[in-house]
Design a protein around this motif. Structure first.
Motif, PDB file in Angstrom:
ATOM      1  N   ALA A   8       0.827  -1.212   0.000  1.00 52.73           N
ATOM      2  CA  ALA A   8       0.000   0.000   0.000  1.00 52.73           C
ATOM      3  C   ALA A   8       0.858   1.258   0.000  1.00 52.73           C
ATOM      4  O   ALA A   8       0.475   2.285  -0.582  1.00 52.73           O
ATOM      5  CB  ALA A   8      -0.930  -0.008   1.211  1.00 52.73           C
ATOM      6  N   ARG A   9       2.037   1.206   0.676  1.00 48.96           N
ATOM      7  CA  ARG A   9       2.908   2.389   0.741  1.00 48.96           C
ATOM      8  C   ARG A   9       3.953   2.427  -0.375  1.00 48.96           C
ATOM      9  O   ARG A   9       4.739   3.371  -0.450  1.00 48.96           O
ATOM     10  CB  ARG A   9       3.623   2.413   2.097  1.00 48.96           C
ATOM     11  N   SER A  10       3.983   1.426  -1.209  1.00 46.30           N
ATOM     12  CA  SER A  10       5.012   1.369  -2.248  1.00 46.30           C
ATOM     13  C   SER A  10       4.788   2.444  -3.315  1.00 46.30           C
ATOM     14  O   SER A  10       3.659   2.907  -3.524  1.00 46.30           O
ATOM     15  CB  SER A  10       5.012  -0.018  -2.905  1.00 46.30           C
ATOM     16  N   ARG A  11       5.876   2.821  -3.996  1.00 46.77           N
ATOM     17  CA  ARG A  11       5.825   3.828  -5.059  1.00 46.77           C
ATOM     18  C   ARG A  11       6.141   3.146  -6.387  1.00 46.77           C
ATOM     19  O   ARG A  11       7.276   2.694  -6.599  1.00 46.77           O
ATOM     20  CB  ARG A  11       6.830   4.952  -4.790  1.00 46.77           C
ATOM     21  N   PRO A  12       5.161   3.057  -7.252  1.00 47.94           N
ATOM     22  CA  PRO A  12       5.401   2.392  -8.538  1.00 47.94           C
ATOM     23  C   PRO A  12       6.382   3.181  -9.398  1.00 47.94           C
ATOM     24  O   PRO A  12       6.452   4.414  -9.320  1.00 47.94           O
ATOM     25  CB  PRO A  12       4.008   2.339  -9.169  1.00 47.94           C
ATOM     26  N   TYR A  13       7.119   2.462 -10.230  1.00 50.51           N
ATOM     27  CA  TYR A  13       8.092   3.069 -11.132  1.00 50.51           C
ATOM     28  C   TYR A  13       7.451   3.315 -12.493  1.00 50.51           C
ATOM     29  O   TYR A  13       6.753   2.443 -13.024  1.00 50.51           O
ATOM     30  CB  TYR A  13       9.308   2.154 -11.309  1.00 50.51           C
ATOM     31  N   TYR A  14       7.757   4.533 -13.034  1.00 50.20           N
ATOM     32  CA  TYR A  14       7.319   4.878 -14.389  1.00 50.20           C
ATOM     33  C   TYR A  14       8.531   5.377 -15.175  1.00 50.20           C
ATOM     34  O   TYR A  14       9.500   5.882 -14.604  1.00 50.20           O
ATOM     35  CB  TYR A  14       6.230   5.952 -14.366  1.00 50.20           C
ATOM     36  N   ILE A  15       8.467   5.223 -16.471  1.00 48.81           N
ATOM     37  CA  ILE A  15       9.527   5.716 -17.370  1.00 48.81           C
ATOM     38  C   ILE A  15       9.016   6.976 -18.065  1.00 48.81           C
ATOM     39  O   ILE A  15       7.944   6.950 -18.686  1.00 48.81           O
ATOM     40  CB  ILE A  15       9.906   4.645 -18.403  1.00 48.81           C
ATOM     41  N   LEU A  16       9.793   8.074 -17.937  1.00 54.64           N
ATOM     42  CA  LEU A  16       9.445   9.325 -18.616  1.00 54.64           C
ATOM     43  C   LEU A  16      10.073   9.298 -20.003  1.00 54.64           C
ATOM     44  O   LEU A  16      11.297   9.381 -20.147  1.00 54.64           O
ATOM     45  CB  LEU A  16       9.957  10.525 -17.817  1.00 54.64           C
ATOM     46  N   ASP A  17       9.262   9.168 -21.020  1.00 56.07           N
ATOM     47  CA  ASP A  17       9.738   9.026 -22.399  1.00 56.07           C
ATOM     48  C   ASP A  17       9.835  10.408 -23.050  1.00 56.07           C
ATOM     49  O   ASP A  17       8.817  11.018 -23.419  1.00 56.07           O
ATOM     50  CB  ASP A  17       8.783   8.127 -23.173  1.00 56.07           C
TER      51      ASP A  17
END
Length: 710
Positions: free
Chosen positions: A76-85
């Motif tokens: 619940a506290r985790s921060r998902p990773y995203y790629i800025l393209d």
């Protein structure tokens, strides 16, 4: 039917051997197995074994549900990773520059560079697809991560843009806002695309590292030589964790040791095979007649297989509500279709095999044996549906009482709040399914239950009602024969209900030509207009006509057999002898006067043949006294014995002698035979005596006068 064919014996033995091996193999293959020491206990209850001392150091493993709660919190506290393209931004600006020219922009061309600058301001903030944004929007504190150059940037979800919010931000300054209506026709929203892409791999790696760092899998440790629990101590939550951890440690240590697993399988195999072989020996010694119909054996082995398999499935699935399984259904079904002794032996075999898999063998055996005995005692009569409810209730009550007793033995405390009692109630509800299950077993294994026999005996409906309407004399004859046969069967230990039901249907073929049988004739005898052969053909055809009616009305095979065998290979003797007398020089074909049936091959069929022949012949007696009835019964039954009617069925001379005696007694009662009184001689009649009629009359008169005076 006797075992007079060696090939048949060997075929049955081969089939039985395969059944024993196959049943044992399937049960052993599914039995649960655990390596290492396995203790059976309940948290909060006293420890039943000796003291447990740690043989080596091991960690105390936390409960799975506690670990899972911590993992859920980390997720619940985790921060998902995203790629800025960045390529999305470059392509959008390039496409916009090509599309925004003199021919399309007109007087808005002066704003071209300004819009490009706004796009370069918006894209670095991060634009997320609406679908992804919705997943996190409900949590205002949620953050996502994406790389910005060499750094990883964490941004709150509220600061992330969507295509819609990015378009609104494009016209944030007042100058562009005033021209918004004109810009709309340029479709600038086509150049605002999501540039954040979810990175599942990196997200999972980060999450796994966080879980490994922040979620503890163990809760302390136990050192070698430390006492874990002692006899009589309550098993606390902490003790329970230590015992589970010890068991897992031993299991891990022995995973590479295949000898232990092989020995456990061998031990289970020997135990199961021994129990099934002993059960088979019981059948060979005490119930050899069951091998006349191998479907009897198939049903028994099917029951022995089904319940241990169900137990193993429950144990393997970690669902230990073992008491809701209706073990008492096995003896109930066995008693209904076979007998009570076989029901008890079958139930005991099932319970002992199943106890190999359960956690509480001592308690399990006691409770299930008591429940099975209660079912057998309560279901000694299955003539009504209410008897099944009574049996189910007795099983539930007896099982609860025995469970309560075992808890007192183990804990020395009163325990009434226990989920096991709910399992017993559900068990009783499942036992009621035995009634519809009987129909399935009847069809699958060719049985005829007591319930079915009672239903078939109902003369107010179906074929028996038609018989009473079309051929009332035959119906009355069948009823009388049924009562006679029932009495004989009960006296010699045969199946009385079966033979009485068979007697009710044995002459249904007479409905085809009822007036040709004497019991249905009033004054005219139609045989006077026919030849002996024609009459014999009509008389003997009631057997084949009865078979056809039985097929049409789907009567059970066991009832059809009474129709086929009640005259055996006999002849219509009246017409046969009459024809011989009238054609002394002619070679007569006896088949023209013979019944197309089979000789009896069960005791019940032999009983019916005797009762049927005697009852029919008794109607021709001119005087009903003890001597005439006795001579008639002996003559008919002795004739049947001498003609070999009973050579193919397992009836004894003692049974036949008993049947004779029953028939003589019952016929005397039916026809009210009395002893013959001696006639009074003339000399004695001339002088009144104290016991004479005259003196008795005077005495009665005197007593009456005295009574009236009082």
């Amino acid at each position: 039917m006797n075992y007079n064919n060696d090939q048949l014996n060997w075929r049955n033995i081969t089939t039985l051997t395969l059944l024993v091996i196959l049943t044992s193999a399937i049960i052993v293959a599914l039995l649960p197995r655990k390596s290492g020491t396995h203790y059976v206990y309940d948290p909060g209850k006293p420890w039943k074994y000796g003291p447990v001392i740690a043989k080596y150091n091991f960690d105390i493993i936390r409960p799975k549900d506690s670990i899972q709660r911590d993992i859920d919190q980390v997720i619940a506290r985790s921060r998902p990773y995203y790629i800025l393209d960045n390529k999305v931004e470059m392509k959008a600006i390039d496409d916009f520059g090509k599309a925004f020219n003199d021919s399309t922009a007109g007087d808005l061309l002066v704003f071209k560079e300004h819009i490009i600058q706004r796009l370069r301001f918006i894209y670095p903030k991060g634009i997320m697809s609406p679908e992804d944004y919705i997943k996190y929007a409900s949590d205002s504190t949620k953050e996502i991560q994406f790389e910005e150059g060499t750094n990883v940037k964490s941004v709150g979800i509220k600061r992330i843009l969507t295509p819609k919010t990015a378009y609104e931000l494009l016209f944030f300054d007042e100058e562009l806002k005033e021209k918004k209506s004109q810009f709309n026709r340029l479709n600038i929203s086509d150049y605002i695309k999501p540039n954040l892409t979810y990175d599942a791999v990196k997200t999972q790696e980060e999450l796994k590292d966080t879980i490994d760092q922040k979620v503890a899998k163990v809760k302390g440790s136990v050192v070698e030589g430390e006492k874990i629990v002692d006899t009589g101590e309550l098993v606390t939550e902490e003790t329970d964790l230590k015992l589970q951890s010890l068991e897992k440690k031993e299991e891990d240590n022995r995973k590479a040791d295949k000898d232990e697993l092989r020995n456990k399988i061998l031990g289970q195999g020997i135990a199961v095979l021994m129990l099934i072989i002993l059960f088979t020996c019981y059948l060979f010694i005490f119930r050899k007649n069951y091998f006349d119909n191998m479907r009897n054996i198939l049903m028994l082995y099917a029951l022995i297989l089904i319940f241990p398999v169900l137990v193993s499935v429950l144990i393997r699935s970690s669902y230990h509500a073992i008491y809701f399984l209706p073990f008492a259904m096995a003896p109930m079904l066995t008693q209904v279709f076979l007998d009570s002794r076989t029901a008890f032996i079958t139930h005991t075999t099932i319970v002992l095999i199943s106890s190999i898999a359960v956690n509480y063998p001592y308690e399990f055996i006691l409770i299930q044996e008591v429940g099975g005995l209660a079912a057998i005692f309560a279901l000694n009569d299955m003539s009504k549906r209410a008897h099944l409810f009574k049996a189910a209730l007795m099983v539930v009550v007896c099982s609860m009482v025995m469970y309560y007793a075992t808890q007192l033995i183990q804990n020395d405390t009163l325990i009434l709040k226990d989920r096991a009692y709910l399992q017993f109630i559900f068990n009783g509800i499942l036992l009621l399914l035995a009634y519809p299950l009987m129909w399935t077993i009847e069809k699958a294994f060719g049985f005829t239950s007591v319930v079915t026999l009672f239903e078939l005996s109902d003369s107010s409906r179906g074929l028996l009602r038609k018989l009473s309407e079309i051929a009332p004399g035959t119906f009355q004859h069948s009823t009388t024969v049924g009562n006679l046969a029932y009495d004989i069967a009960n006296r010699i230990g045969a199946n009385g209900l079966l033979v009485r039901t068979g007697a009710l249907y044995h002459d249904i073929g007479k409905m085809t030509n009822p007036v040709f049988f004497t019991e249905n004739q009033a004054s005219v005898n139609p045989h006077n207009q026919l030849s002996e052969k024609e009459s014999a053909q009509i008389i003997t055809s009631h057997v084949t006509d009865g078979q056809k009616l039985a097929e049409k009305y789907n009567l059970p095979n066991v009832i059809k057999n009474f129709i086929i065998t009640h005259h055996g290979h006999g002849t219509a003797k009246y017409f046969y002898i009459k024809y011989l007398n009238e054609h002394p020089n002619e070679e007569v074909d006896i088949d023209a006067f013979s019944y197309q049936g089979l000789n009896p091959f069960t005791r019940e069929q032999a009983i019916l043949m005797m009762a049927d022949s005697v009852e029919a012949a008794s109607r021709s007696l001119t005087e009903y006294n003890d001597e005439n009835i006795r001579n008639l019964v002996n003559k008919i039954i002795d004739g049947q014995v001498s003609e070999g009617y009973f050579t193919e069925c397992p009836i004894t001379f003692l049974d036949i002698a008993t049947a004779k005696q029953v028939l003589i007694e019952r016929l005397k009662n039916i026809y009210h035979t009395r002893i013959q009184y001696p006639e009074l001689k003339k000399e004695a009649a001339a002088q009144p005596t104290e016991g004479s009629t005259e003196s008795q009359a005077k005495g009665r008169g005197k007593r009456n006068r005295m009574r009236f005076k009082k």
